[in-house]
Design a protein around this motif. Structure first.
Motif, PDB file in Angstrom:
ATOM      1  N   GLN A 112      16.208  27.247 -35.218  1.00  0.00           N
ATOM      2  CA  GLN A 112      15.630  26.930 -36.510  1.00  0.00           C
ATOM      3  C   GLN A 112      16.770  26.623 -37.694  1.00  0.00           C
ATOM      4  N   LEU A 113      16.704  25.972 -38.645  1.00  0.00           N
ATOM      5  CA  LEU A 113      17.699  25.737 -39.756  1.00  0.00           C
ATOM      6  C   LEU A 113      17.419  26.860 -40.521  1.00  0.00           C
ATOM      7  N   VAL A 114      18.172  28.032 -40.525  1.00  0.00           N
ATOM      8  CA  VAL A 114      18.095  29.013 -41.501  1.00  0.00           C
ATOM      9  C   VAL A 114      18.979  29.105 -42.572  1.00  0.00           C
ATOM     10  N   ILE A 115      18.323  29.449 -43.476  1.00  0.00           N
ATOM     11  CA  ILE A 115      19.138  29.324 -44.921  1.00  0.00           C
ATOM     12  C   ILE A 115      18.717  30.917 -45.476  1.00  0.00           C
ATOM     13  N   ASP A 116      19.636  31.797 -45.153  1.00  0.00           N
ATOM     14  CA  ASP A 116      19.392  33.049 -45.701  1.00  0.00           C
ATOM     15  C   ASP A 116      20.760  33.627 -46.449  1.00  0.00           C
ATOM     16  N   LEU A 117      20.600  33.559 -47.819  1.00  0.00           N
ATOM     17  CA  LEU A 117      21.660  33.902 -48.837  1.00  0.00           C
ATOM     18  C   LEU A 117      21.444  35.351 -49.437  1.00  0.00           C
ATOM     19  N   ALA A 126      30.906  30.900 -44.965  1.00  0.00           N
ATOM     20  CA  ALA A 126      31.908  29.324 -45.013  1.00  0.00           C
ATOM     21  C   ALA A 126      30.793  28.386 -44.882  1.00  0.00           C
ATOM     22  N   ASP A 127      29.684  28.301 -43.990  1.00  0.00           N
ATOM     23  CA  ASP A 127      28.785  27.193 -43.825  1.00  0.00           C
ATOM     24  C   ASP A 127      27.923  27.035 -45.200  1.00  0.00           C
ATOM     25  N   ILE A 142      20.081  20.917 -47.840  1.00  0.00           N
ATOM     26  CA  ILE A 142      19.715  21.037 -46.271  1.00  0.00           C
ATOM     27  C   ILE A 142      20.435  19.975 -45.419  1.00  0.00           C
ATOM     28  N   ASP A 143      20.540  18.927 -45.951  1.00  0.00           N
ATOM     29  CA  ASP A 143      21.151  17.734 -45.070  1.00  0.00           C
ATOM     30  C   ASP A 143      22.663  18.200 -45.007  1.00  0.00           C
ATOM     31  N   ALA A 144      23.448  18.665 -46.045  1.00  0.00           N
ATOM     32  CA  ALA A 144      24.599  19.088 -46.069  1.00  0.00           C
ATOM     33  C   ALA A 144      24.809  20.143 -45.050  1.00  0.00           C
ATOM     34  N   LEU A 145      23.857  21.275 -45.235  1.00  0.00           N
ATOM     35  CA  LEU A 145      23.915  22.338 -44.195  1.00  0.00           C
ATOM     36  C   LEU A 145      23.903  21.717 -42.683  1.00  0.00           C
ATOM     37  N   ASP A 152      27.145  16.495 -34.917  1.00  0.00           N
ATOM     38  CA  ASP A 152      26.392  15.119 -35.515  1.00  0.00           C
ATOM     39  C   ASP A 152      25.051  15.341 -36.199  1.00  0.00           C
ATOM     40  N   GLY A 153      24.889  16.507 -36.873  1.00  0.00           N
ATOM     41  CA  GLY A 153      23.667  16.725 -37.520  1.00  0.00           C
ATOM     42  C   GLY A 153      22.354  16.908 -36.807  1.00  0.00           C
TER      43      GLY A 153
END
Length: 295
Positions: A112-117, A126-127, A142-145, A152-153
């Motif tokens: 999963q693309l996790v975004i936990d700030l 760093a990400d 989201i695209d940049a992360l 290769d994204g």
């Protein structure tokens, strides 16, 4: 193909992904034209637009609020002049709680693309900083992360950049390894990343990767080396273990009392994002690896 006919198996029945001025395309199998056709006409008439599979994005309401605040700071941060964007953006994380194992995905668990700030470890910090440098909106972030965290994204456990030097060795590169440029005392060793001393692997499901890793021994990091570092460089603490490249990551930045390593510290006295005097930190590790972001 003529020299290695068996290579055909790697291409047979695979669609070709191609970037054009008309957008990303999946080129059709075969080419049925008897004469050259302008690329714009061909892609418009025959090639299908490429729509990548949308990865599941995992973000809490609180992290979404934090992201909006960070993006507002990013929009107000100039790209040139003054403090570098990495300094301004990473400053927003000072005091953020340390949290390990926030990413979701393994050999048997879908990525999963996790975004936990709300909590970060040294590498997710760093990400997020690197992705914020490249974005001004949620969609752009989201695209940049995705581009920063994955080869290769492509969102997946196997394509995740698990090792620090994947940022310079992977495709496309996120940073350039400048370790040898920073110091003539740099040493290059051959590593077998992901291989444990007992013969197993650190990350089941991933192959062992042979890689040349260059580092500067801690005792050779002097003021001359520090003078050649750039604010915003990513510093890795060299790992003596042959299956790892580094054990910790942070950003080299200028502080009011001298250079610092801004990092998500797991030390019991910290357990948060802190600024550690740079040379004090270097004296506590075997050496450093220096990656300079391409943006």
């Amino acid at each position: 193909m003529a020299a290695h006919p068996s290579a055909l198996a790697g291409y047979h029945r695979w669609s070709v992904y191609y970037n054009t001025t008309s957008g990303d395309m999946l080129l059709p199998v075969g080419y049925s034209q008897d004469a050259p056709v302008p690329a714009s006409e061909y892609t418009g008439a025959y090639a299908a637009p490429y729509t990548p599979a949308t990865a599941e994005v995992r973000i809490s309401p609180r992290s979404a609020e934090i992201l909006d605040r960070l993006l507002a700071v990013r929009r107000e941060t100039p790209g040139a002049g003054g403090a570098p964007p990495s300094a301004v953006l990473s400053q927003q994380f000072l005091g953020t709680a340390y949290g390990a194992h926030t990413l979701v995905g393994s050999q048997g668990v879908p990525e999963q693309l996790v975004i936990d700030l709300e909590r970060v470890d040294c590498f997710t910090l760093a990400d997020y900083v690197e992705a914020l440098k490249r974005a001004e909106t949620r969609d752009q972030f989201i695209d940049a992360l995705t581009a920063v965290r994955y080869q290769d994204g492509l969102v997946g456990f196997a394509s995740r950049r698990h090792f620090f030097t994947d940022w310079s060795a992977g495709s496309p590169p996120i940073a350039t390894d400048v370790t040898a440029d920073v110091s003539a005392a740099a040493i290059t060793v051959t590593k077998k990343l992901n291989q444990r001393d007992d013969g197993g692997t650190y990350l089941p499901g991933l192959p062992v990767s042979r890689r040349e890793v260059t580092y500067i021994p801690a005792e050779r990091v002097d003021t001359g080396v520090v003078d050649r570092l750039h604010p915003g460089d990513y510093i890795g603490a060299y790992a003596e273990d042959g299956g790892l490249d580094v054990t910790h990551v942070g950003l080299f930045l200028a502080g009011p009392d001298g250079p610092v390593l801004r990092n998500a510290s797991s030390l019991s006295r910290d357990r948060q994002v802190v600024d550690t005097p740079f040379l004090d930190y270097v004296r506590s590790v075997p050496g450093i690896v220096v990656l300079r972001p391409v943006r």
